[in-house]
Design a protein around this motif. Structure first.
Motif, PDB file in Angstrom:
ATOM      1  N   PHE A 128      -9.696 -61.359 -99.994  1.00  0.00           N
ATOM      2  CA  PHE A 128      -8.549 -60.471 -99.801  1.00  0.00           C
ATOM      3  C   PHE A 128      -8.878 -59.060-100.293  1.00  0.00           C
ATOM      4  N   ASP A 129      -9.528 -58.957-101.447  1.00  0.00           N
ATOM      5  CA  ASP A 129      -9.892 -57.643-101.986  1.00  0.00           C
ATOM      6  C   ASP A 129     -10.898 -56.950-101.066  1.00  0.00           C
ATOM      7  N   THR A 130     -11.881 -57.712-100.565  1.00  0.00           N
ATOM      8  CA  THR A 130     -12.886 -57.129 -99.672  1.00  0.00           C
ATOM      9  C   THR A 130     -12.250 -56.614 -98.392  1.00  0.00           C
ATOM     10  N   LEU A 131     -11.381 -57.427 -97.803  1.00  0.00           N
ATOM     11  CA  LEU A 131     -10.726 -57.004 -96.568  1.00  0.00           C
ATOM     12  C   LEU A 131      -9.812 -55.811 -96.808  1.00  0.00           C
ATOM     13  N   GLY A 132      -9.190 -55.755 -98.000  1.00  0.00           N
ATOM     14  CA  GLY A 132      -8.340 -54.605 -98.325  1.00  0.00           C
ATOM     15  C   GLY A 132      -9.144 -53.314 -98.381  1.00  0.00           C
ATOM     16  N   ILE A 133     -10.371 -53.384 -98.928  1.00  0.00           N
ATOM     17  CA  ILE A 133     -11.235 -52.194 -98.976  1.00  0.00           C
ATOM     18  C   ILE A 133     -11.673 -51.806 -97.576  1.00  0.00           C
ATOM     19  N   LEU A 134     -12.079 -52.795 -96.771  1.00  0.00           N
ATOM     20  CA  LEU A 134     -12.523 -52.492 -95.409  1.00  0.00           C
ATOM     21  C   LEU A 134     -11.384 -51.953 -94.558  1.00  0.00           C
ATOM     22  N   ALA A 135     -10.183 -52.479 -94.763  1.00  0.00           N
ATOM     23  CA  ALA A 135      -9.036 -52.019 -93.982  1.00  0.00           C
ATOM     24  C   ALA A 135      -8.457 -50.717 -94.523  1.00  0.00           C
ATOM     25  N   GLY A 136      -8.891 -50.310 -95.726  1.00  0.00           N
ATOM     26  CA  GLY A 136      -8.401 -49.058 -96.299  1.00  0.00           C
ATOM     27  C   GLY A 136      -7.019 -49.154 -96.897  1.00  0.00           C
ATOM     28  N   THR A 137      -6.552 -50.358 -97.197  1.00  0.00           N
ATOM     29  CA  THR A 137      -5.195 -50.522 -97.729  1.00  0.00           C
ATOM     30  C   THR A 137      -5.157 -50.544 -99.251  1.00  0.00           C
ATOM     31  N   VAL A 138      -6.325 -50.559 -99.916  1.00  0.00           N
ATOM     32  CA  VAL A 138      -6.378 -50.518-101.380  1.00  0.00           C
ATOM     33  C   VAL A 138      -7.390 -49.457-101.793  1.00  0.00           C
ATOM     34  N   PRO A 139      -7.203 -48.820-102.966  1.00  0.00           N
ATOM     35  CA  PRO A 139      -8.195 -47.843-103.435  1.00  0.00           C
ATOM     36  C   PRO A 139      -9.508 -48.545-103.772  1.00  0.00           C
ATOM     37  N   ALA A 140     -10.569 -47.777-103.817  1.00  0.00           N
ATOM     38  CA  ALA A 140     -11.887 -48.312-104.152  1.00  0.00           C
ATOM     39  C   ALA A 140     -12.600 -47.325-105.068  1.00  0.00           C
ATOM     40  N   ARG A 141     -13.527 -47.880-105.835  1.00  0.00           N
ATOM     41  CA  ARG A 141     -14.268 -47.042-106.786  1.00  0.00           C
ATOM     42  C   ARG A 141     -15.667 -47.594-106.948  1.00  0.00           C
ATOM     43  N   GLY A 142     -16.650 -46.693-107.097  1.00  0.00           N
ATOM     44  CA  GLY A 142     -18.026 -47.119-107.273  1.00  0.00           C
ATOM     45  C   GLY A 142     -18.975 -45.946-107.093  1.00  0.00           C
ATOM     46  N   PRO A 143     -20.287 -46.188-107.147  1.00  0.00           N
ATOM     47  CA  PRO A 143     -21.265 -45.116-106.938  1.00  0.00           C
ATOM     48  C   PRO A 143     -21.264 -44.674-105.484  1.00  0.00           C
ATOM     49  N   GLY A 144     -21.714 -43.443-105.259  1.00  0.00           N
ATOM     50  CA  GLY A 144     -21.751 -42.952-103.878  1.00  0.00           C
ATOM     51  C   GLY A 144     -22.125 -41.487-103.804  1.00  0.00           C
ATOM     52  N   ILE A 145     -21.616 -40.806-102.799  1.00  0.00           N
ATOM     53  CA  ILE A 145     -21.940 -39.394-102.577  1.00  0.00           C
ATOM     54  C   ILE A 145     -20.699 -38.650-102.104  1.00  0.00           C
ATOM     55  N   VAL A 247     -17.516 -42.636-107.854  1.00  0.00           N
ATOM     56  CA  VAL A 247     -16.759 -41.997-106.791  1.00  0.00           C
ATOM     57  C   VAL A 247     -15.460 -42.765-106.594  1.00  0.00           C
ATOM     58  N   SER A 248     -14.384 -42.037-106.391  1.00  0.00           N
ATOM     59  CA  SER A 248     -13.081 -42.664-106.165  1.00  0.00           C
ATOM     60  C   SER A 248     -12.613 -42.366-104.750  1.00  0.00           C
ATOM     61  N   VAL A 249     -12.379 -43.424-103.991  1.00  0.00           N
ATOM     62  CA  VAL A 249     -11.808 -43.317-102.647  1.00  0.00           C
ATOM     63  C   VAL A 249     -10.386 -43.858-102.750  1.00  0.00           C
ATOM     64  N   ASP A 250      -9.432 -42.950-102.902  1.00  0.00           N
ATOM     65  CA  ASP A 250      -8.055 -43.384-103.168  1.00  0.00           C
ATOM     66  C   ASP A 250      -7.078 -43.111-102.037  1.00  0.00           C
ATOM     67  N   ALA A 251      -7.525 -42.459-100.970  1.00  0.00           N
ATOM     68  CA  ALA A 251      -6.641 -42.282 -99.815  1.00  0.00           C
ATOM     69  C   ALA A 251      -6.438 -43.645 -99.155  1.00  0.00           C
ATOM     70  N   LEU A 252      -5.220 -43.934 -98.721  1.00  0.00           N
ATOM     71  CA  LEU A 252      -4.889 -45.241 -98.168  1.00  0.00           C
ATOM     72  C   LEU A 252      -4.552 -45.125 -96.687  1.00  0.00           C
ATOM     73  N   HIS A 253      -4.938 -46.176 -95.978  1.00  0.00           N
ATOM     74  CA  HIS A 253      -4.648 -46.251 -94.541  1.00  0.00           C
ATOM     75  C   HIS A 253      -3.495 -47.206 -94.314  1.00  0.00           C
ATOM     76  N   SER A 254      -2.500 -46.758 -93.562  1.00  0.00           N
ATOM     77  CA  SER A 254      -1.358 -47.612 -93.292  1.00  0.00           C
ATOM     78  C   SER A 254      -1.599 -48.412 -92.019  1.00  0.00           C
ATOM     79  N   VAL A 255      -1.521 -49.735 -92.134  1.00  0.00           N
ATOM     80  CA  VAL A 255      -1.806 -50.633 -91.020  1.00  0.00           C
ATOM     81  C   VAL A 255      -0.509 -50.926 -90.274  1.00  0.00           C
TER      82      VAL A 255
END
Length: 271
Positions: A128-145, A247-255
Protein backbone atom coordinates in the motif's frame (compact mmCIF):
# COMPACT_ATOMS: atom_id res chain seq x y z
CA UNK A 1 43.82 27.08 -130.83
CA UNK A 2 45.63 26.02 -127.69
CA UNK A 3 48.10 23.28 -127.58
CA UNK A 4 46.90 19.95 -126.13
CA UNK A 5 48.22 19.21 -122.63
CA UNK A 6 51.33 17.18 -122.63
CA UNK A 7 50.89 13.67 -121.25
CA UNK A 8 52.53 13.03 -117.90
CA UNK A 9 55.91 11.48 -117.94
CA UNK A 10 56.01 7.74 -117.99
CA UNK A 11 56.01 6.19 -114.45
CA UNK A 12 54.56 9.28 -112.71
CA UNK A 13 51.24 9.25 -110.75
CA UNK A 14 48.52 11.58 -111.86
CA UNK A 15 47.57 14.17 -109.23
CA UNK A 16 43.98 13.67 -107.83
CA UNK A 17 41.28 16.05 -108.84
CA UNK A 18 40.42 18.59 -106.08
CA UNK A 19 37.46 17.51 -103.92
CA UNK A 20 34.30 19.58 -104.23
CA UNK A 21 31.92 19.50 -101.16
CA UNK A 22 28.37 20.63 -101.02
CA UNK A 23 27.10 21.97 -97.69
CA UNK A 24 23.55 21.01 -98.60
CA UNK A 25 24.51 17.41 -99.33
CA UNK A 26 26.44 17.01 -96.01
CA UNK A 27 23.75 18.68 -93.82
CA UNK A 28 20.91 16.38 -94.88
CA UNK A 29 22.23 13.23 -93.12
CA UNK A 30 22.98 15.32 -90.01
CA UNK A 31 19.41 16.60 -89.87
CA UNK A 32 18.07 13.09 -90.33
CA UNK A 33 20.27 11.87 -87.44
CA UNK A 34 19.01 14.57 -85.04
CA UNK A 35 15.42 13.87 -86.03
CA UNK A 36 15.91 10.16 -85.33
CA UNK A 37 17.36 10.96 -81.86
CA UNK A 38 14.42 13.28 -81.11
CA UNK A 39 11.88 10.62 -82.09
CA UNK A 40 13.62 8.05 -79.87
CA UNK A 41 13.71 10.39 -76.83
CA UNK A 42 10.18 11.76 -77.23
CA UNK A 43 7.81 10.49 -74.47
CA UNK A 44 5.14 8.16 -75.74
CA UNK A 45 1.66 7.98 -74.17
CA UNK A 46 1.87 4.25 -73.46
CA UNK A 47 -0.06 2.36 -70.78
CA UNK A 48 3.12 1.85 -68.74
CA UNK A 49 3.77 5.61 -68.67
CA UNK A 50 0.17 6.23 -67.62
CA UNK A 51 0.44 3.81 -64.68
CA UNK A 52 3.79 5.34 -63.65
CA UNK A 53 2.15 8.78 -63.57
CA UNK A 54 -0.74 7.48 -61.44
CA UNK A 55 1.64 5.77 -58.99
CA UNK A 56 3.74 8.93 -58.68
CA UNK A 57 0.59 10.96 -57.90
CA UNK A 58 -0.55 8.45 -55.26
CA UNK A 59 2.91 8.43 -53.69
CA UNK A 60 2.95 12.23 -53.50
CA UNK A 61 -0.50 12.24 -51.89
CA UNK A 62 0.58 9.65 -49.30
CA UNK A 63 3.71 11.65 -48.41
CA UNK A 64 1.70 14.86 -48.05
CA UNK A 65 -0.84 13.08 -45.83
CA UNK A 66 1.91 11.63 -43.62
CA UNK A 67 3.58 15.03 -43.24
CA UNK A 68 0.24 16.60 -42.32
CA UNK A 69 -0.45 13.95 -39.67
CA UNK A 70 3.03 14.35 -38.22
CA UNK A 71 2.56 18.10 -37.93
CA UNK A 72 -0.78 17.62 -36.19
CA UNK A 73 0.91 15.36 -33.66
CA UNK A 74 3.36 18.13 -32.73
CA UNK A 75 6.48 16.16 -33.75
CA UNK A 76 7.49 18.24 -36.75
CA UNK A 77 10.09 20.21 -34.78
CA UNK A 78 11.79 17.17 -33.22
CA UNK A 79 15.18 15.91 -34.35
CA UNK A 80 15.76 12.29 -35.27
CA UNK A 81 17.57 11.53 -32.01
CA UNK A 82 14.65 13.00 -30.03
CA UNK A 83 12.13 10.83 -31.90
CA UNK A 84 14.28 7.75 -31.30
CA UNK A 85 14.52 8.62 -27.60
CA UNK A 86 10.73 9.01 -27.31
CA UNK A 87 10.24 5.62 -28.97
CA UNK A 88 12.77 4.04 -26.59
CA UNK A 89 11.00 5.63 -23.61
CA UNK A 90 7.64 4.23 -24.68
CA UNK A 91 9.17 0.77 -25.10
CA UNK A 92 10.91 0.89 -21.72
CA UNK A 93 7.76 2.13 -20.00
CA UNK A 94 5.84 -0.81 -21.44
CA UNK A 95 8.49 -3.24 -20.20
CA UNK A 96 8.48 -1.60 -16.76
CA UNK A 97 4.69 -1.91 -16.53
CA UNK A 98 4.93 -5.58 -17.46
CA UNK A 99 7.43 -6.13 -14.65
CA UNK A 100 5.18 -4.31 -12.17
CA UNK A 101 2.22 -6.42 -13.25
CA UNK A 102 4.21 -9.62 -12.73
CA UNK A 103 5.29 -8.42 -9.27
CA UNK A 104 1.71 -7.59 -8.31
CA UNK A 105 0.57 -11.03 -9.39
CA UNK A 106 3.30 -12.64 -7.27
CA UNK A 107 2.24 -10.55 -4.27
CA UNK A 108 -1.38 -11.53 -4.83
CA UNK A 109 -0.47 -15.22 -4.88
CA UNK A 110 1.61 -14.88 -1.69
CA UNK A 111 -1.25 -13.12 0.10
CA UNK A 112 -3.66 -15.84 -0.94
CA UNK A 113 -1.35 -18.50 0.45
CA UNK A 114 -0.71 -16.59 3.70
CA UNK A 115 -4.39 -15.94 4.39
CA UNK A 116 -4.98 -13.46 7.24
CA UNK A 117 -1.65 -13.91 9.02
CA UNK A 118 0.47 -11.07 10.38
CA UNK A 119 2.90 -11.52 7.51
CA UNK A 120 0.10 -10.97 5.02
CA UNK A 121 -0.98 -7.78 6.79
CA UNK A 122 2.60 -6.45 6.80
CA UNK A 123 3.05 -7.29 3.13
CA UNK A 124 -0.22 -5.58 2.30
CA UNK A 125 0.82 -2.43 4.18
CA UNK A 126 4.20 -2.32 2.43
CA UNK A 127 2.49 -2.71 -0.90
CA UNK A 128 0.00 0.00 0.00
CA UNK A 129 2.82 2.42 0.86
CA UNK A 130 4.67 1.59 -2.38
CA UNK A 131 1.58 2.10 -4.51
CA UNK A 132 0.85 5.36 -2.67
CA UNK A 133 4.31 6.68 -3.64
CA UNK A 134 3.94 5.54 -7.25
CA UNK A 135 0.45 7.03 -7.48
CA UNK A 136 1.63 10.27 -5.87
CA UNK A 137 -1.01 10.18 -3.13
CA UNK A 138 1.48 10.20 -0.21
CA UNK A 139 4.62 12.30 0.41
CA UNK A 140 8.01 10.67 -0.07
CA UNK A 141 11.49 11.33 1.22
CA UNK A 142 14.95 10.01 0.41
CA UNK A 143 18.20 10.72 -1.47
CA UNK A 144 18.01 12.21 -4.93
CA UNK A 145 18.64 15.31 -7.03
CA UNK A 146 17.19 18.63 -8.04
CA UNK A 147 17.42 19.61 -11.70
CA UNK A 148 16.66 23.12 -12.96
CA UNK A 149 16.00 23.95 -16.62
CA UNK A 150 15.97 27.56 -17.74
CA UNK A 151 15.65 29.30 -21.10
CA UNK A 152 13.17 30.80 -23.52
CA UNK A 153 10.43 28.94 -25.40
CA UNK A 154 12.83 27.71 -28.08
CA UNK A 155 15.19 26.20 -25.49
CA UNK A 156 12.67 24.75 -23.01
CA UNK A 157 9.20 23.70 -24.21
CA UNK A 158 6.58 21.21 -23.08
CA UNK A 159 8.29 18.55 -25.19
CA UNK A 160 11.56 19.29 -23.39
CA UNK A 161 9.96 18.70 -19.98
CA UNK A 162 8.38 15.46 -21.21
CA UNK A 163 11.82 14.27 -22.31
CA UNK A 164 13.29 15.26 -18.94
CA UNK A 165 10.57 13.35 -17.05
CA UNK A 166 11.05 10.24 -19.19
CA UNK A 167 14.84 10.28 -18.84
CA UNK A 168 14.52 10.60 -15.06
CA UNK A 169 12.15 7.63 -14.97
CA UNK A 170 14.51 5.59 -17.14
CA UNK A 171 17.34 6.43 -14.73
CA UNK A 172 15.40 4.98 -11.78
CA UNK A 173 13.44 7.92 -10.34
CA UNK A 174 11.00 6.60 -7.72
CA UNK A 175 9.14 9.84 -6.99
CA UNK A 176 9.34 13.33 -8.49
CA UNK A 177 7.65 16.65 -8.83
CA UNK A 178 8.16 19.74 -10.97
CA UNK A 179 7.57 22.95 -9.06
CA UNK A 180 4.46 22.06 -7.00
CA UNK A 181 3.04 19.39 -9.32
CA UNK A 182 3.50 15.71 -8.49
CA UNK A 183 4.47 13.69 -11.57
CA UNK A 184 2.89 10.26 -11.96
CA UNK A 185 2.43 7.71 -14.74
CA UNK A 186 -0.31 9.74 -16.43
CA UNK A 187 1.32 13.17 -16.13
CA UNK A 188 1.55 15.36 -19.22
CA UNK A 189 2.88 18.76 -20.29
CA UNK A 190 1.31 21.26 -22.70
CA UNK A 191 2.37 24.59 -24.20
CA UNK A 192 -0.14 27.37 -23.51
CA UNK A 193 1.34 30.38 -25.28
CA UNK A 194 4.49 31.35 -23.41
CA UNK A 195 3.46 29.21 -20.41
CA UNK A 196 3.95 25.48 -19.86
CA UNK A 197 1.36 23.51 -17.93
CA UNK A 198 1.87 20.22 -16.08
CA UNK A 199 -1.33 18.23 -15.61
CA UNK A 200 -3.25 21.45 -16.24
CA UNK A 201 -1.28 23.50 -13.66
CA UNK A 202 0.74 26.51 -14.88
CA UNK A 203 4.50 26.35 -14.22
CA UNK A 204 6.95 29.23 -13.90
CA UNK A 205 10.47 29.54 -15.31
CA UNK A 206 12.94 28.22 -14.38
CA UNK A 207 11.51 24.71 -14.03
CA UNK A 208 12.83 22.67 -11.10
CA UNK A 209 12.49 18.88 -10.88
CA UNK A 210 12.78 17.36 -7.39
CA UNK A 211 13.55 13.67 -7.74
CA UNK A 212 14.07 10.75 -5.36
CA UNK A 213 16.42 7.98 -6.46
CA UNK A 214 20.12 7.13 -6.56
CA UNK A 215 21.79 10.58 -6.81
CA UNK A 216 24.86 9.43 -8.73
CA UNK A 217 22.87 7.40 -11.25
CA UNK A 218 20.35 10.18 -11.84
CA UNK A 219 23.02 12.85 -12.19
CA UNK A 220 25.10 10.77 -14.61
CA UNK A 221 22.06 9.91 -16.72
CA UNK A 222 21.28 13.59 -17.24
CA UNK A 223 24.76 14.14 -18.76
CA UNK A 224 24.56 11.35 -21.34
CA UNK A 225 25.52 12.68 -24.83
CA UNK A 226 22.42 13.45 -26.85
CA UNK A 227 20.28 13.61 -23.71
CA UNK A 228 18.17 16.35 -22.21
CA UNK A 229 21.07 18.42 -20.85
CA UNK A 230 22.94 18.55 -24.16
CA UNK A 231 19.71 19.25 -26.04
CA UNK A 232 18.74 22.23 -23.86
CA UNK A 233 22.23 23.72 -23.86
CA UNK A 234 22.44 23.28 -27.62
CA UNK A 235 19.39 25.54 -27.97
CA UNK A 236 20.83 28.22 -25.72
CA UNK A 237 19.24 27.08 -22.42
CA UNK A 238 20.78 26.25 -19.06
CA UNK A 239 20.62 23.07 -16.97
CA UNK A 240 21.94 22.55 -13.44
CA UNK A 241 21.85 19.30 -11.43
CA UNK A 242 22.50 19.04 -7.67
CA UNK A 243 22.94 15.76 -5.79
CA UNK A 244 21.38 15.64 -2.33
CA UNK A 245 21.34 13.12 0.51
CA UNK A 246 17.83 14.09 1.55
CA UNK A 247 15.06 15.16 -0.82
CA UNK A 248 11.41 15.74 0.01
CA UNK A 249 8.72 15.17 -2.61
CA UNK A 250 5.62 16.47 -0.85
CA UNK A 251 3.36 17.60 -3.69
CA UNK A 252 0.35 15.26 -3.89
CA UNK A 253 -1.58 13.98 -6.87
CA UNK A 254 -5.33 13.71 -6.57
CA UNK A 255 -6.67 10.48 -8.07
CA UNK A 256 -10.13 10.92 -9.63
CA UNK A 257 -12.82 8.35 -9.05
CA UNK A 258 -13.34 6.15 -12.14
CA UNK A 259 -16.60 6.89 -13.93
CA UNK A 260 -16.89 3.75 -16.02
CA UNK A 261 -14.26 1.20 -14.96
CA UNK A 262 -15.26 -1.32 -12.31
CA UNK A 263 -12.99 -3.89 -10.62
CA UNK A 264 -13.41 -7.48 -11.70
CA UNK A 265 -13.68 -9.95 -8.78
CA UNK A 266 -10.83 -12.42 -8.61
CA UNK A 267 -11.88 -16.01 -9.33
CA UNK A 268 -11.87 -18.30 -6.32
CA UNK A 269 -8.95 -20.76 -6.11
CA UNK A 270 -11.34 -23.68 -6.50
CA UNK A 271 -12.74 -22.18 -9.70
Amino acid sequence: MSEPAAPPPEGSTPSPEPAHSSSGTDAAPLRRSWRRIYLMARPRPTRANFFALVLAALLGFAIATQVSETQQQGLEDLRQDELVRILDDVTQNGERLDDQLAELERSRDQLREAGGSEEAVRAAQERFDTLGILAGTVPARGPGITMTLDGDESAVSATTLIDAMQELRDAGAEAMQVDDVRLVAGSYFTDEGATIQADGEALTRPYTFTVIGDPQTLSSAMEIPGGITESVRGRGGRVSVTQLDDVSVDALHSVPEPRFAQPVPEPSPSG
